[in-house]
Each structure stands twice: as C-alpha cells, then as structure tokens.
Design an enzyme around this catalytic site. Sequence first.
Site, PDB file in Angstrom:
ATOM      1  N   HIS A 238      37.055  48.901  34.507  1.00 34.37           N
ATOM      2  CA  HIS A 238      37.484  47.622  33.924  1.00 34.37           C
ATOM      3  C   HIS A 238      37.909  47.860  32.475  1.00 34.37           C
ATOM      4  CE1 HIS A 238      37.344  43.650  32.178  1.00 34.37           C
ATOM      5  NE2 HIS A 238      37.558  43.199  33.396  1.00 34.37           N
TER       6      HIS A 238
ATOM      7  N   GLU B 145      45.201  44.615  35.972  1.00 34.52           N
ATOM      8  CA  GLU B 145      44.717  43.653  34.986  1.00 34.52           C
ATOM      9  C   GLU B 145      45.321  44.006  33.625  1.00 34.52           C
ATOM     10  OE1 GLU B 145      40.853  41.644  36.131  1.00 34.52           O
ATOM     11  OE2 GLU B 145      40.247  43.572  35.357  1.00 34.52           O
TER      12      GLU B 145
HETATM   13  P1  PGA Z   1      39.450  36.599  32.924  1.00 33.76           P
HETATM   14  O1  PGA Z   1      38.823  38.049  33.228  1.00 33.76           O
HETATM   15  O2  PGA Z   1      39.728  35.947  34.233  1.00 33.76           O
HETATM   16  O3  PGA Z   1      38.394  35.852  32.140  1.00 33.76           O
HETATM   17  O4  PGA Z   1      40.694  36.835  32.144  1.00 33.76           O
HETATM   18  C1  PGA Z   1      39.369  38.852  34.231  1.00 33.76           C
HETATM   19  C2  PGA Z   1      38.755  40.225  34.170  1.00 33.76           C
HETATM   20  O5  PGA Z   1      38.600  40.782  33.092  1.00 33.76           O
HETATM   21  O6  PGA Z   1      38.366  40.807  35.190  1.00 33.76           O
END
Ligand code: PGA
Length: 248
Positions: free
Chosen positions: A92, A164
């Site tokens: 992540h 992401e």
């Molecule tokens: P968020 O986080 O939906 O609060 O932007 C997503 C993530 O970091 O997995």
Amino acid sequence: MKYIFGNWKAYLDYDQSNILAHQLLDIQIPEGVAVVVFPTTLAVPEIEKTLQDTEVHVGAQNVHWAPSGAYTGASAAALFAQIGCAYALVGHSERRHIFGETDDAVRKKVEACIESNIAPIVCVGETKDERISGKAEYRVKKQLMKAFDGLELADDQQIFVAYEPVWAISKGGVGEVCLPEDAGEMLSLIKAELAKYSDRDIPLIYGGSVKPENMASYLALDLVSGVLPGHASTSAQSLSKMVNLIVS
Ligand code: PGA
C-alpha cells in the site's frame, strides 16, 4: 465476481473497529460480490471471530515476510493465515511512502502471502510528482516488474493488483479525484504489463477516494473487477451502500 476491499487503515480504535464489525453482521452480501475488510492489526483476531460465519472476510493491512524469527514488531503472513485471514494488502502506498517499504520488500511479502495461502492485493501507483513529470508509467511498470517477474503462481492461487494513484488517496476522506478515464488508461497499461509475467487473468482493482457517490464510475470500466475504498469503508452505512450499489 466483483470485489470490495475496505481498508480501515488506522482510522478506528480497537473498540470502534469491533463495533463496526458487529454492524457488518447485518449486511447482506449479494451473490457475485466478495467483501473483505482490513481492520487495524490488533483488532484482526477478534473481528475474524466475529465475522467467521458471515460472507464478510477479514484481511491484513500489512504482513511481514519471514514466518518466524528475530523480527521485533513483525506480524508474519503465516500468522494471519493461522487466525483465518485469506487476504492481505501488500505494498500500500502508505507503507511504501510513510514506512519506507521498498519494491524488494513488497516482493518478499507477496511470496510470503503465497506460501501462506493468502491472496495478496498488490498495490501500485504513482505520486503526484511522478505524474506531473511524466514518470507515472515508469513507476507503475517497475512496481509490477519487481512484484511479478518470475513469480510462480499455482492455478488456485488468488492474487489481485490494485491501482491506487498516491495523489488520489484521501486523507480523512478528502482526496483529489482520479477521473475514471485516467484510471482506465493506467489499468490498460497494467493489464498489458501483467501479461508479460503471467498468463493468468489477474483481477484489477481501483482505489483512491472511492465512495458510494463515485464507485459506479470506476466499476463501469471494463478492466475493473473491484474497488478499494479506505475512509468510506469505515462506516457501516457507506460500506453497505457500496455493497448494495455494486449489483444494481
Ligand atoms: P481512500 O483510501 O479511499 O480513503 O482514498 C484508499 C486506500 O488508500 O486504499
């Protein structure tokens, strides 16, 4: 199958995490939808027990790669498997950028998950600076290469890739929006890159400020098999809204 991976990060304390887990006992998960929540590590064993007879699965936000040994503060993938977790987030962006996790560490964690029968959700994505300076594709390609080149996957091993964009991940629910078409462009690249390393059809997930109001726009992308909401997964109301929306 469509996936909702709810990353609770460190938003909730122990009691709040357990309260939310109990609220999830009432959620009906439609056929064809898989829901996994990723609570704060200390709450995982209790929540795993709370939800064990439900369709809501529990995963690890982070795992350590060595199964055991002199690793102070580490919680191994094998340990999460032992208490019943079948999923883990790996790489992540907050682990990479705040805690200094390298591509090599990510690879070791992916392998540890596979050895422990855990499905890793391998997170990739570029920073704002990388996007502005035209290095977004390079960054994502490199992250994928390090994680997947030469990786052995048994036929029944589940593995996911979550795109992401770091700049679209919210802080406390407020984040910059990545337009679905921009996400789609990067997801096409990810699919093409993954084809170099595996003949498996690896499900692709989108994450970054996903919430009930915009979830459908990401799921409408052909390449998207699911979403990874962070902040919006920390209330039963918005999580169940997303679960209901995914089938309608
Ligand atoms: P968020 O986080 O939906 O609060 O932007 C997503 C993530 O970091 O997995």
